[in-house]
Design an enzyme around this catalytic site. Structure first.
Site, PDB file in Angstrom:
ATOM      1  N   GLY A 155      -2.962  -7.171 -21.336  1.00 24.37           N
ATOM      2  CA  GLY A 155      -4.365  -6.974 -20.961  1.00 24.37           C
ATOM      3  C   GLY A 155      -4.611  -7.709 -19.647  1.00 24.37           C
ATOM      4  N   ILE A 157      -5.598 -10.759 -18.835  1.00 25.31           N
ATOM      5  CA  ILE A 157      -5.045 -12.107 -18.641  1.00 25.31           C
ATOM      6  C   ILE A 157      -3.517 -12.038 -18.570  1.00 25.31           C
ATOM      7  CG2 ILE A 157      -4.863 -14.435 -19.618  1.00 25.31           C
ATOM      8  CD1 ILE A 157      -7.657 -13.955 -20.907  1.00 25.31           C
ATOM      9  N   ARG A 177       0.020  -3.324 -27.308  1.00 27.04           N
ATOM     10  CA  ARG A 177      -0.692  -2.123 -27.724  1.00 27.04           C
ATOM     11  C   ARG A 177      -1.284  -1.387 -26.524  1.00 27.04           C
ATOM     12  NH1 ARG A 177      -5.802  -1.788 -30.871  1.00 27.04           N
ATOM     13  NH2 ARG A 177      -6.226  -3.520 -29.489  1.00 27.04           N
ATOM     14  N   ALA A 237      -3.285 -17.729 -25.952  1.00 30.98           N
ATOM     15  CA  ALA A 237      -4.167 -16.720 -26.567  1.00 30.98           C
ATOM     16  C   ALA A 237      -4.888 -17.316 -27.772  1.00 30.98           C
ATOM     17  CB  ALA A 237      -3.346 -15.493 -26.937  1.00 30.98           C
ATOM     18  N   ARG A 238      -4.258 -17.229 -28.927  1.00 31.72           N
ATOM     19  CA  ARG A 238      -4.803 -17.844 -30.135  1.00 31.72           C
ATOM     20  C   ARG A 238      -3.651 -18.435 -30.932  1.00 31.72           C
ATOM     21  NH1 ARG A 238      -8.912 -17.827 -27.906  1.00 31.72           N
ATOM     22  NH2 ARG A 238     -10.914 -16.943 -28.539  1.00 31.72           N
ATOM     23  N   GLU A 267      -6.705 -25.439 -35.105  1.00 31.58           N
ATOM     24  CA  GLU A 267      -7.348 -26.349 -34.146  1.00 31.58           C
ATOM     25  C   GLU A 267      -8.501 -27.107 -34.780  1.00 31.58           C
ATOM     26  OE1 GLU A 267      -8.473 -24.322 -30.534  1.00 31.58           O
ATOM     27  OE2 GLU A 267      -6.476 -23.471 -30.352  1.00 31.58           O
ATOM     28  N   HIS A 285      -6.738 -26.471 -25.638  1.00 32.57           N
ATOM     29  CA  HIS A 285      -7.490 -25.216 -25.481  1.00 32.57           C
ATOM     30  C   HIS A 285      -8.405 -25.273 -24.244  1.00 32.57           C
ATOM     31  CE1 HIS A 285      -9.089 -21.542 -27.917  1.00 32.57           C
ATOM     32  NE2 HIS A 285      -9.173 -21.327 -26.614  1.00 32.57           N
ATOM     33  N   ILE A 286      -7.762 -25.401 -23.074  1.00 35.27           N
ATOM     34  CA  ILE A 286      -8.540 -25.533 -21.828  1.00 35.27           C
ATOM     35  C   ILE A 286      -8.327 -24.353 -20.882  1.00 35.27           C
ATOM     36  CG2 ILE A 286      -8.734 -28.055 -21.837  1.00 35.27           C
ATOM     37  CD1 ILE A 286      -6.333 -28.053 -19.806  1.00 35.27           C
ATOM     38  N   GLY A 287      -7.854 -23.224 -21.420  1.00 34.39           N
ATOM     39  CA  GLY A 287      -7.557 -22.066 -20.569  1.00 34.39           C
ATOM     40  C   GLY A 287      -8.688 -21.706 -19.611  1.00 34.39           C
TER      41      GLY A 287
HETATM   42  C1  DGY Z   1     -11.724 -17.367 -24.948  1.00 36.41           C
HETATM   43  O1  DGY Z   1     -12.605 -17.087 -24.138  1.00 36.41           O
HETATM   44  O2  DGY Z   1     -11.426 -16.629 -25.881  1.00 36.41           O
HETATM   45  C2  DGY Z   1     -10.998 -18.670 -24.746  1.00 36.41           C
HETATM   46  O3  DGY Z   1     -10.126 -18.968 -25.756  1.00 36.41           O
HETATM   47  C3  DGY Z   1     -11.951 -19.819 -24.524  1.00 36.41           C
HETATM   48  O4  DGY Z   1     -12.523 -19.630 -23.296  1.00 36.41           O
END
Ligand code: DGY
Length: 319
Positions: A155, A157, A177, A237-238, A267, A285-287
């Site tokens: 996608g 990102i 996908r 991602a997650r 988390e 989690h600082i993306g």
């Molecule tokens: C999101 O946007 O899904 C990130 O994990 C947090 O900004």
């Protein structure tokens, strides 16, 4: 005047923009709302702005009641929202795609460099105060130039991460996908491959799929076993997309060279097997954590609320 509830502190002037047109109940706090406080906070709301720390489930929707029209999530991922429950009550859900693409891709590629070049370990060494000197064999890492990055989930990102990788001389494999356009594949000189081939051929696997029942533990023990022992795993991602216990087992057995993680399965808890390892880099989690990006995310969430309460369609609806 409609009632808008903002459940957490927002950057920039997002709350002021809401206040110009609506009555706003603003909870100027970073911690998620304790469940016992939900009914008082949400009662009668027409719109709610939420962050990832909040689960928008039936209890949340019950607390808001039938006046609720829109839930605006200040994140691109929306696994914290029960979209079906919202849909069945006629509540719209929005997210914040686009505005955090570059910031998150920056962190994904930063993790690639950190883990392959052992940067966190090196920084810890200097900061630890132990004596060190230049040496030809001191803290040798792995070069990324000429290596393959596998983008799991091409996608926005994932593709932005691939562009960064290209600039660093990496070749790109894509799997997921969503099939990127021929133009994008051409621009990246990428190969679109199956999941297993991507795992087997990549020197770095970077995870960019959203969390869903289909992607929970997508990277499990079997997937990790397909990766090369010299390969690195990066996840921005997650957390639950990766089976963290299986990752720890693979690292402990020397079946993987390292991992760079910005997200975790449970988390803010981090698997204790990761904490003491020098071959992993762990970020909280600082993306999307830049002033510019977080301000744009808050603004987009507010734009969605304003559009819906004005009787229009949201800019970035989910689903
Ligand atoms: C999101 O946007 O899904 C990130 O994990 C947090 O900004």
């Amino acid at each position: 005047m409609a009632g808008v509830v903002v459940t957490s502190r927002l950057p920039g002037n997002a709350v002021e923009r809401l206040r110009e047109v609506h009555e706003v109940r603003y909870r100027d706090d970073d911690a998620p709302v304790p469940p016992a406080e939900l009914p008082v906070l949400l009662a009668g709301a027409e719109a709610v702005v939420v962050t990832l720390g909040h689960r928008v489930d039936t209890a949340f929707l019950d607390a808001a009641g039938p006046s609720l029209k829109v839930v605006a999530n200040v994140a691109v991922g929306y696994d914290n929202v029960d979209v079906e429950a919202c849909r069945s009550r006629g509540v719209l859900v929005t997210n914040t795609p686009g505005v955090l693409t570059d910031a998150t891709a920056d962190i994904a590629f930063a993790l690639v460099l950190m883990v392959t070049r052992r940067l966190a370990e090196a920084e810890r060494e200097v900061r630890g105060g132990a004596p060190w000197e230049f040496g030809l064999f001191h803290l040798l890492g792995t070069s990324v130039q000429g290596k393959a990055i596998g983008i799991l989930g091409p996608g926005a990102i994932g593709l932005a991460t691939a562009r960064r990788a290209r600039a660093f001389g990496m070749t790109v494999l894509l799997s997921g996908r969503s099939r990127p356009s021929a133009d994008v594949v051409g621009e990246l000189e990428a190969e679109v491959v199956g999941f297993e081939e991507l795992l087997e051929r990549s020197d770095v696997v970077s995870v960019h799929v959203p969390l869903s029942p289909a992607t929970r533990h997508l990277v499990d023990a079997g997937a990790l076993a397909r990766m090369r022992p010299s390969a690195f795993l990066v996840n921005t991602a997650r957390g639950p997309v990766v089976d963290e216990a299986a990752l720890v087992a693979a690292l402990e057995a020397g079946r993987l060279a390292g991992a760079g993680l910005d997200v975790f399965e449970d988390e803010p808890r981090v698997h204790p097997g990761l904490l003491g390892r020098d071959d992993v880099v762990l970020l909280p989690h600082i993306g999307s954590a830049t002033v510019e990006t977080r301000t744009a995310m808050a603004d987009l969430a507010v734009d969605n609320v304003l559009a819906v309460l004005d009787g229009g369609v949201p800019l970035t609806p989910v689903g």
